[in-house]
Design an enzyme around this catalytic site. Sequence first.
Site, PDB file in Angstrom:
ATOM      1  N   LYS A   1       0.872  -1.159  -0.143  1.00 42.06           N
ATOM      2  CA  LYS A   1      -0.097  -0.193   0.111  1.00 42.06           C
ATOM      3  C   LYS A   1       0.773   1.111  -0.060  1.00 42.06           C
ATOM      4  O   LYS A   1       2.110   1.287   0.524  1.00 42.06           O
ATOM      5  CB  LYS A   1      -0.784   0.177   1.404  1.00 42.06           C
ATOM      6  CG  LYS A   1      -2.262   0.887   1.013  1.00 42.06           C
ATOM      7  CD  LYS A   1      -3.146   0.185   0.418  1.00 42.06           C
ATOM      8  CE  LYS A   1      -4.365   0.775  -0.006  1.00 42.06           C
ATOM      9  NZ  LYS A   1      -5.556   0.216  -0.555  1.00 42.06           N
TER      10      LYS A   1
ATOM     11  N   ASP B   1      -7.133   4.328  -4.912  1.00 41.77           N
ATOM     12  CA  ASP B   1      -7.715   4.034  -3.489  1.00 41.77           C
ATOM     13  C   ASP B   1      -8.328   5.440  -2.939  1.00 41.77           C
ATOM     14  O   ASP B   1      -8.469   6.248  -3.917  1.00 41.77           O
ATOM     15  CB  ASP B   1      -6.658   3.752  -2.245  1.00 41.77           C
ATOM     16  CG  ASP B   1      -7.229   3.179  -1.036  1.00 41.77           C
ATOM     17  OD1 ASP B   1      -7.935   2.122  -1.041  1.00 41.77           O
ATOM     18  OD2 ASP B   1      -7.477   4.004   0.115  1.00 41.77           O
TER      19      ASP B   1
END
Length: 446
Positions: free
Chosen positions: A124, A164
């Site tokens: 991430k 995201d």
Amino acid sequence: MKTSEVLADLRMRFPNEPEYHQAVEEVLASIEDVYNEHPEFERMNLIERLCIPDRIFAFRVSWVDDSGRVRNNMGYRVQHNNAIGPYKGGIRFHSSVNLSILKFLAFEQTFKNSLTTLAMGGAKGGSDFSPRGKSNMEIMHFCQAFIAELWRQIGPDTDVPAGDIGVGAREVGFMYGYYKKMAREFTGTFTGKGLTFGGSLIRPEATGYGNCYFLLNMLATRGIDIKGKRVAISGSGNVATYTAKKLLELGAKVVSMSDSNGTIIARDGLTREQFEYIFDLKTYMRGRLSEVTDTFPDLEYHPNERPWKLVQCDIAMPSATQNELDGSDADALLASGCFAVSEGANMPSTPEAVHKFIEARILYAPGKAANAGGVATSGLEMAQNSQKLSWTAEEVDRRLSDIMKNIHEQCVRYGRQDDGFVNYVRGANIAGFMKVAEAMMAQGIL
Ligand code: NDP
């Protein structure tokens, strides 16, 4: 392994990272028994190697805004684990981004990606840069400065980022463009790309649609039909809007949507016209939900409120952000007759809320299972890129639906209790963990 000891050690070594501790605690609590059945895991100290990211990049991102002022943000990439495939996970641009949040997301992503059955490790990244209120040029300059730092660490077989919160098709396009310029190659290094340069049909829809498919599988275990059911959704971004779209197609009633300033309530369910207005407002016009009642005065707008206590619902699908549904929200949902919660966001329910859902024995699907359709379709985008071809929307949607069915089956297999109740948290964590653990054991100490 004693969960409490591992956690105490992580808290001491990595203080001030509450979201990371929270995510680790939830996973360790559900895999403890299975882990302890394998003494070889403990001999190799597998648990610590699985909880601590492989590596973290942190860097300053300097860029110039439209007024000529030099601005500085922080950028990060957490490469958590690549035991089963290249690092894979989204990039988040939001003022709240810090290492604790990215470490929790990368940790969760590792188990989620394992559940999809595709070969993807977990990662991430992101920045405390907020795209809200910035011009297109400012966003482009920021994305380029971000990738100027990160491009050496990513690649089609190394680490494949995606979107995201705050990172949609526009931001992915700018980042991919600059990556391509620096790396001098045209490969599938990002997913969520535009259709004209390697993107996959259904990728924008995939997380929301996938969550609905997962929900349908859960409802089927109790013989419940979705038609006419009242569904409360939070958020109005990518995940929330495509969840609402699919729910309307399935004949359910969408009774709420929200953004970070407030909640829209539709007591009788959003009409198609109202939904399309909200979709366009949030997706293309970058507007706020507070504007919706100007056009539709029969809808209610509640500033600074979350949906959970405002309206009766049968099903809740939190799709905004982490820890957006707490214990008192869970009480309100259960009291209103809510019998299913399927998470579109990552870790939206606090541990107290999760505990209440499981204790009440409702259908409760954690994000790492229910929202895995997004990354699964990113995996399908990678497969299409490496074959240099594109599948039809029907083909991708069919594969997405099959993957969600498969994830549901794995959750049931590992999560069914003696009394027949399916603990989806336990099921998802054990299924995701076992595959990664076996791969790590086979590859030695790295
Ligand atoms: P978007 O940026 O498209 O939308 C986020 C939505 O949540 C917006 O409506 C935003 O409101 C709202 N929101 C963000 N932060 C907060 C906050 N602190 N409080 C209240 N509302 C907030 O993001 P996505 O839809 O892509 O992501 C939503 C969630 O789903 C995240 O948890 C993400 O990690 C998860 N997820 C996303 C996937 C994807 O494919 N995109 C895949 C799997 C999980 P506003 O409009 O005011 O900013």
